[in-house]
Design a protein around this motif. Structure first.
Motif, mmCIF file in Angstrom:
data_model
loop_
_atom_site.group_PDB
_atom_site.id
_atom_site.type_symbol
_atom_site.label_atom_id
_atom_site.label_comp_id
_atom_site.label_asym_id
_atom_site.label_seq_id
_atom_site.Cartn_x
_atom_site.Cartn_y
_atom_site.Cartn_z
ATOM 1 N N UNK A 43 -0.162 -37.968 -22.382
ATOM 2 C CA UNK A 43 -1.448 -37.123 -22.122
ATOM 3 C C UNK A 43 -1.004 -35.935 -22.336
ATOM 4 N N UNK A 44 0.066 -35.523 -23.304
ATOM 5 C CA UNK A 44 0.592 -33.805 -24.102
ATOM 6 C C UNK A 44 0.372 -34.315 -25.808
ATOM 7 N N UNK A 45 0.487 -35.570 -26.127
ATOM 8 C CA UNK A 45 -0.400 -36.037 -27.354
ATOM 9 C C UNK A 45 -2.090 -35.979 -26.993
ATOM 10 N N UNK A 46 -2.241 -37.219 -26.431
ATOM 11 C CA UNK A 46 -3.936 -36.328 -25.609
ATOM 12 C C UNK A 46 -4.307 -35.011 -25.710
ATOM 13 N N UNK A 47 -3.889 -34.227 -25.224
ATOM 14 C CA UNK A 47 -4.461 -33.114 -24.780
ATOM 15 C C UNK A 47 -4.243 -32.646 -25.915
ATOM 16 N N UNK A 48 -3.380 -32.582 -27.044
ATOM 17 C CA UNK A 48 -3.220 -31.692 -28.240
ATOM 18 C C UNK A 48 -3.616 -32.031 -29.028
ATOM 19 N N UNK A 49 -4.641 -33.854 -29.346
ATOM 20 C CA UNK A 49 -5.323 -33.999 -30.304
ATOM 21 C C UNK A 49 -6.942 -33.733 -29.877
ATOM 22 N N UNK A 50 -7.513 -33.415 -28.504
ATOM 23 C CA UNK A 50 -8.901 -32.867 -27.935
ATOM 24 C C UNK A 50 -9.096 -31.450 -28.084
ATOM 25 N N UNK A 51 -7.843 -31.097 -27.594
ATOM 26 C CA UNK A 51 -8.210 -28.915 -27.042
ATOM 27 C C UNK A 51 -7.654 -28.908 -28.995
ATOM 28 N N UNK A 56 -2.940 -25.211 -33.644
ATOM 29 C CA UNK A 56 -2.376 -24.491 -34.378
ATOM 30 C C UNK A 56 -0.892 -25.294 -34.650
ATOM 31 N N UNK A 57 -0.391 -24.292 -35.779
ATOM 32 C CA UNK A 57 0.786 -24.615 -35.973
ATOM 33 C C UNK A 57 1.517 -25.568 -34.744
ATOM 34 N N UNK A 58 2.433 -24.577 -34.315
ATOM 35 C CA UNK A 58 3.003 -24.491 -32.344
ATOM 36 C C UNK A 58 2.698 -25.827 -32.358
ATOM 37 N N UNK A 59 1.989 -26.099 -31.833
ATOM 38 C CA UNK A 59 1.038 -27.610 -31.506
ATOM 39 C C UNK A 59 1.331 -28.527 -32.529
ATOM 40 N N UNK A 60 0.686 -28.770 -33.115
ATOM 41 C CA UNK A 60 0.329 -29.833 -34.402
ATOM 42 C C UNK A 60 2.093 -30.236 -35.077
ATOM 43 N N UNK A 61 2.883 -29.283 -34.848
ATOM 44 C CA UNK A 61 4.227 -29.156 -35.153
ATOM 45 C C UNK A 61 5.589 -30.565 -33.263
ATOM 46 N N UNK A 62 4.747 -30.052 -32.909
ATOM 47 C CA UNK A 62 4.632 -30.174 -30.992
ATOM 48 C C UNK A 62 4.128 -31.700 -30.928
ATOM 49 N N UNK A 63 3.098 -31.711 -30.995
ATOM 50 C CA UNK A 63 2.406 -33.042 -31.666
ATOM 51 C C UNK A 63 3.361 -34.300 -32.117
ATOM 52 N N UNK A 64 4.287 -33.911 -32.918
ATOM 53 C CA UNK A 64 4.906 -35.266 -33.050
ATOM 54 C C UNK A 64 6.033 -35.689 -32.228
ATOM 55 N N UNK A 65 6.202 -34.801 -31.292
ATOM 56 C CA UNK A 65 7.735 -34.853 -30.162
ATOM 57 C C UNK A 65 7.585 -35.799 -29.210
ATOM 58 N N UNK A 116 11.794 -27.642 -37.117
ATOM 59 C CA UNK A 116 10.594 -26.827 -37.256
ATOM 60 C C UNK A 116 9.699 -26.429 -36.355
ATOM 61 N N UNK A 117 10.216 -26.895 -34.942
ATOM 62 C CA UNK A 117 9.443 -25.283 -34.317
ATOM 63 C C UNK A 117 10.374 -24.439 -33.768
ATOM 64 N N UNK A 118 11.219 -23.670 -34.251
ATOM 65 C CA UNK A 118 11.799 -23.172 -34.159
ATOM 66 C C UNK A 118 11.794 -21.840 -35.214
ATOM 67 N N UNK A 119 11.787 -22.774 -36.217
ATOM 68 C CA UNK A 119 11.069 -22.058 -37.362
ATOM 69 C C UNK A 119 9.669 -20.975 -37.691
ATOM 70 N N UNK A 120 8.760 -22.301 -36.518
ATOM 71 C CA UNK A 120 7.302 -21.968 -36.524
ATOM 72 C C UNK A 120 8.037 -20.681 -35.730
ATOM 73 N N UNK A 291 4.683 -27.570 -18.608
ATOM 74 C CA UNK A 291 4.727 -26.239 -17.571
ATOM 75 C C UNK A 291 5.205 -25.114 -18.162
ATOM 76 N N UNK A 292 5.652 -24.802 -19.102
ATOM 77 C CA UNK A 292 6.174 -23.652 -19.691
ATOM 78 C C UNK A 292 5.532 -22.707 -20.421
ATOM 79 N N UNK A 293 4.585 -23.756 -21.137
ATOM 80 C CA UNK A 293 3.815 -23.455 -22.179
ATOM 81 C C UNK A 293 2.633 -22.820 -22.278
ATOM 82 N N UNK A 294 2.158 -21.997 -21.693
ATOM 83 C CA UNK A 294 0.895 -21.409 -20.938
ATOM 84 C C UNK A 294 -0.555 -22.254 -21.117
ATOM 85 N N UNK A 295 -0.918 -22.375 -22.675
ATOM 86 C CA UNK A 295 -1.933 -22.768 -23.551
ATOM 87 C C UNK A 295 -1.672 -24.328 -23.012
#
Length: 313
Positions: A43-51, A56-65, A116-120, A291-295
């Motif tokens: 769900x997280x992968x698909x949401x980031x991919x289609x939205x 954005x950099x933060x979610x591009x990095x999160x996509x890998x998690x 990498x996400x912390x650096x972002x 739940x915690x990341x509003x976007x």
């Protein structure tokens, strides 16, 4: 006398200790857990991919998690489910090596991605005017490439150092295959493996911890000094979420690896910690970030509503 792995192809993992009356309830619980983990991460992968608003950099990095999380759980759960039903803890040497590689690949990948996400977040909060220049799409792609390249290179080296030896034992001391448990099957001099193992622990555990400590110290300093309560609240919320995920993984991974190097350490504690690494981060990561990341939360809700509605048509 040592025998080549081809002559000792079947290894035995530690028994699960499940009674006959509990086999199917445990199997159903483990299956449900695995399916929930895969579903939430997909769900997280698909949401980031289609939205597009999440590109954005933060979610591009999160996509890998989620990718890393699903690699780890898929390396573990299918064989576990098979073992529960059959009560057979035998695994081939080649499958054990593959599982060990994927386990370490997952663990190292998570720590590098979280770093990498912390650096972002550090750049976004402490250097907001330079954020777009520093975290440009090209540079984010380079960071992602380096994460997977460093991870793959280090883990391939770890496994190659392991497979050059002949094994003389067949009993794995853990519930799943990993480098320390496979090293214990060897009766030859494994000092180089131990040195490289210590090097990877220091680098992979110490490096991300240093990055997290520095970036969060700077973020805390910036948040304390800012005169905008809303910006401060948002920064603490985002960074607090990330810090919780990092600490859960870091503490579990560190204790699991350290207990392998002390004979007096309880094998039961080591096994519980080892399972928790494969269970809690993949299960909690999509829930915490969702739940915690509003976007991401808004986009995830829209994505699920859109797919539910389309399925009813």
């Amino acid at each position: 006398m040592s025998k080549n792995a081809s002559y000792m192809d079947l290894l035995t993992l530690v028994p699960l200790g499940i009674s006959a009356t509990h086999i199917y309830p445990v199997f159903l619980l483990a299956t449900l857990t695995y399916l929930i983990i895969v579903f939430c991460n997909l769900c997280v992968l698909s949401t980031i991919a289609v939205s597009k608003n999440l590109h954005k950099p933060m979610f591009m990095l999160l996509f890998n998690l989620p990718i890393s999380d699903m690699l780890g759980t898929t390396a573990f759960f299918p064989h576990l489910l098979y073992s529960i039903v059959t009560q057979n803890r035998v695994i081939s040497h080649s499958a054990c090596i593959t599982q060990a590689f994927l386990m370490h690949f997952y663990g190292t990948g998570n720590l590098l991605i979280l770093s990498a996400m912390a650096y972002d977040r550090y750049i976004a909060i402490c250097c907001p005017l330079r954020y777009n220049a520093i975290m440009s799409p090209k540079k984010v792609i380079i960071i992602i490439f380096l994460i997977w390249f460093i991870n793959f290179s280090m883990m391939v080296t770890l496994i190659l150092l392991l497979t050059r030896f002949k094994i003389c034992r067949t009993n794995i001391v853990d519930l799943y295959c990993n480098n320390p448990s496979l090293t214990k099957l060897i009766c030859e001099d494994t000092r180089i493996n131990n040195y490289y193992g210590l090097f990877t622990i220091v680098l992979i555990q110490g490096g991300p911890l240093s990055i997290i400590a520095y970036t969060y110290a700077q973020i805390l300093r910036t948040c304390v000094m800012t005169n905008h309560p809303d910006a401060r609240k948002k920064a603490f919320q985002t960074c607090g979420t990330h810090l919780v995920v990092f600490l859960i993984f870091q503490i579990n991974a560190a204790f699991t690896l350290i207990t392998h190097r002390f004979q007096s350490a309880s094998p039961y504690i080591r096994r519980v910690l080892g399972i928790s690494i494969l269970l809690f981060p993949p299960f909690l990561d999509p829930i915490i970030y969702g739940l915690k990341t509003t976007e991401l939360k808004r986009s995830l809700v829209m994505f699920l509503k859109r797919n539910i509605c389309s399925s009813k048509l």
